[in-house]
Design an enzyme around this catalytic site. Structure first.
Site, short mmCIF file in Angstrom:
data_model
loop_
_atom_site.label_atom_id
_atom_site.label_comp_id
_atom_site.label_asym_id
_atom_site.label_seq_id
_atom_site.Cartn_x
_atom_site.Cartn_y
_atom_site.Cartn_z
N TYR A 51 0.84 -1.20 0.00
CA TYR A 51 0.00 0.00 0.00
C TYR A 51 0.88 1.25 0.00
O TYR A 51 2.07 1.20 0.30
CB TYR A 51 -0.96 0.01 1.19
CG TYR A 51 -0.32 0.28 2.53
CD1 TYR A 51 -0.17 1.58 3.01
CD2 TYR A 51 0.13 -0.76 3.33
CE1 TYR A 51 0.41 1.83 4.24
CE2 TYR A 51 0.71 -0.53 4.56
CZ TYR A 51 0.84 0.78 5.01
OH TYR A 51 1.42 1.02 6.24
N CYS A 52 0.25 2.36 -0.32
CA CYS A 52 1.00 3.60 -0.50
C CYS A 52 0.16 4.78 0.00
O CYS A 52 -0.63 4.63 0.93
CB CYS A 52 1.36 3.74 -1.98
SG CYS A 52 2.55 5.04 -2.33
N ARG A 53 0.30 5.93 -0.64
CA ARG A 53 -0.39 7.15 -0.21
C ARG A 53 -1.86 7.16 -0.57
O ARG A 53 -2.63 7.92 0.02
CB ARG A 53 0.29 8.37 -0.82
CG ARG A 53 1.68 8.64 -0.28
CD ARG A 53 2.40 9.68 -1.09
NE ARG A 53 3.69 10.03 -0.49
CZ ARG A 53 4.68 10.62 -1.16
NH1 ARG A 53 4.51 10.91 -2.45
NH2 ARG A 53 5.81 10.92 -0.55
#
Length: 220
Positions: A177-179
């Site tokens: 996952y990221c921003r």
């Protein structure tokens, strides 16, 4: 003609919509959704001048989308209500993907082309986390990981990926996952690891949406 209460409310709603109506301000809100940031750091992250960054932040503040706090010589900003602001951004994204042909084209041509597999939903990830059947990978910069991350997540910024491959299991699925849903880093990590034989998928959204949903967040 005298103004009605409904019209006055619509005028204030229009002020909020106007504050959202700029690409740079939307990007600033994405960065602030990761945690509190100084004006200087936000300028560095967005590639804008400090003066221009400050002007955009002041417009967001007047619309009550962000709050500001001075600490010494620096001014720090944060979202004025994570759940509410992130929800507005989610709605805006869904509306644009459905109704704006150019947005739909970019999503298909750029993002879907890099990861054709269906991403993992938040609910599915929670189930897998409880069963211990998944490795959760946070590919954001370490400073953002320290401000808040999913429970049990492993911090592995994209620039450190090649040097730390030995830390990743090949016998267990990895969820990265990221921003947020348009964060390029998670797509690049998924593509790179999949080519090396890892079983990896993306989380459908990102850290801000997880936090806004009221789910557990760990801070360092």
């Amino acid at each position: 003609m005298s103004s009605t209460p409904k019209h006055e409310i619509y005028e204030h709603l229009a002020e909020v919509a106007q504050a959202l109506g700029h690409a740079n301000r939307l990007e600033l809100l994405e960065h602030l959704a990761q945690g509190r940031r100084s004006v200087d750091l936000l300028a560095e992250l967005t590639g804008m001048s400090v003066a221009n960054t400050s002007r955009h932040l002041q417009l967001l503040r007047r619309a009550r989308l962000v709050d500001a706090e001075r600490r010494g010589k620096q001014v720090f900003y944060r979202l004025a209500g994570d759940a509410e602001v992130v929800s507005v951004l989610q709605t805006l994204r869904h509306l644009a993907e459905r109704n704006v042909a150019e947005v739909d084209r970019i999503v298909r041509d750029y993002f879907d082309a890099r990861d054709a597999l269906e991403p993992v939903s938040r609910e599915e990830l929670i189930t897998r986390m409880h069963s211990g059947m998944v490795t959760v990978l946070d590919v954001r910069p370490e400073a953002e990981f320290a401000l808040g991350h999913l429970p049990g997540a492993v911090s592995m910024p994209i620039e450190a990926l090649e040097d730390r491959l030995a830390e990743l299991p090949k016998d267990q699925e990895i969820i990265a996952y990221c921003r947020g849903p348009y964060c390029v880093m998670s797509f690049e990590v998924v593509s790179a690891l999949r080519m090396k034989g890892y079983r990896i998928r993306r989380l459908e959204e990102g850290f801000p949406e997880w936090k806004a949903a009221g789910l557990e967040v760990v801070t360092d």
